[in-house]
Design a protein around this motif. Structure first.
Motif, PDB file in Angstrom:
ATOM      1  N   THR A  26       0.786  -1.226   0.000  1.00 60.72           N
ATOM      2  CA  THR A  26       0.000   0.000   0.000  1.00 60.72           C
ATOM      3  C   THR A  26       0.818   1.275   0.000  1.00 60.72           C
ATOM      4  OG1 THR A  26      -0.128  -0.121   2.414  1.00 60.72           O
ATOM      5  CG2 THR A  26      -1.940  -1.112   1.177  1.00 60.72           C
ATOM      6  N   LYS A  27       2.111   1.194   0.270  1.00 63.48           N
ATOM      7  CA  LYS A  27       2.940   2.390   0.330  1.00 63.48           C
ATOM      8  C   LYS A  27       3.910   2.403  -0.840  1.00 63.48           C
ATOM      9  CE  LYS A  27       4.580   3.483   4.354  1.00 63.48           C
ATOM     10  NZ  LYS A  27       5.446   3.569   5.561  1.00 63.48           N
ATOM     11  N   HIS A  28       3.845   3.439  -1.654  1.00 60.40           N
ATOM     12  CA  HIS A  28       4.760   3.602  -2.785  1.00 60.40           C
ATOM     13  C   HIS A  28       5.925   4.483  -2.359  1.00 60.40           C
ATOM     14  CE1 HIS A  28       2.091   2.251  -6.190  1.00 60.40           C
ATOM     15  NE2 HIS A  28       1.310   2.182  -5.141  1.00 60.40           N
ATOM     16  N   VAL A  29       7.130   4.097  -2.759  1.00 63.50           N
ATOM     17  CA  VAL A  29       8.330   4.875  -2.487  1.00 63.50           C
ATOM     18  C   VAL A  29       8.968   5.206  -3.827  1.00 63.50           C
ATOM     19  CG1 VAL A  29      10.605   4.899  -1.394  1.00 63.50           C
ATOM     20  CG2 VAL A  29       8.696   3.688  -0.283  1.00 63.50           C
ATOM     21  N   ALA A  67      13.195   5.699   3.759  1.00 65.28           N
ATOM     22  CA  ALA A  67      11.754   5.484   3.658  1.00 65.28           C
ATOM     23  C   ALA A  67      11.338   4.137   4.253  1.00 65.28           C
ATOM     24  CB  ALA A  67      11.325   5.547   2.191  1.00 65.28           C
ATOM     25  N   ASP A 136       4.453  -2.873   2.224  1.00 63.74           N
ATOM     26  CA  ASP A 136       3.161  -3.214   2.831  1.00 63.74           C
ATOM     27  C   ASP A 136       2.740  -2.143   3.797  1.00 63.74           C
ATOM     28  OD1 ASP A 136       2.599  -5.594   1.559  1.00 63.74           O
ATOM     29  OD2 ASP A 136       3.829  -6.741   2.948  1.00 63.74           O
TER      30      ASP A 136
END
Length: 136
Positions: A26-29, A67, A136
């Motif tokens: 769910t988390k884009h870096v 991050a 995630d």
């Protein structure tokens, strides 16, 4: 694992990267264009493509770590190399291989593109890299 790499049968093989990455999370870096500079702006490896490739990957690792990510989470890498020509691939890959263990970059690499450009940032910058990761 949030990212799975593979190269399906029927795609060009071998290449120094996987053709496909499938990610869940769910988390884009996004790590923006990293160049061969130290944190204080000092150039690293002027005129040396292999040395600059190693440094841009080190800098990318620092961004990913900041991050909470690592190269294991990277979906895609995009490299921009000035005045690219196919005979430079040896130097390019030497830079990748020189730093891969140090930064946790598994080989073959995640899906990657290498794009030849005329000019980057400043005249001494030979290569830049961008990374996209998924957590995630």
């Amino acid at each position: 694992m949030t990212v799975q790499y593979f190269t399906p049968e029927g795609m060009l093989q071998p290449v120094p990267y996987h053709h496909v990455a499938m990610g869940t999370g769910t988390k884009h870096v996004h790590v923006s264009g990293q160049v061969a500079r130290r944190a204080d702006g000092t150039p690293v490896a002027p005129g040396d493509l292999a040395g600059q490739v190693a440094q841009v990957l080190r800098n990318t690792s620092v961004g990913l770590t900041g991050a909470g990510a690592s190269f294991a989470d990277v979906l895609r890498l995009t490299f921009y190399v000035t005045r690219w020509s196919p005979e430079k691939i040896g130097d390019f890959m030497a830079g990748v291989e020189a730093v891969a263990d140090e930064i946790g970059l598994r080989l073959p690499m995640p899906p990657a593109s290498l794009i030849g450009v005329e000019y980057l940032f400043e005249p001494d910058v030979l290569v830049e890299v961008e990374a996209t990761a998924l957590l995630d």
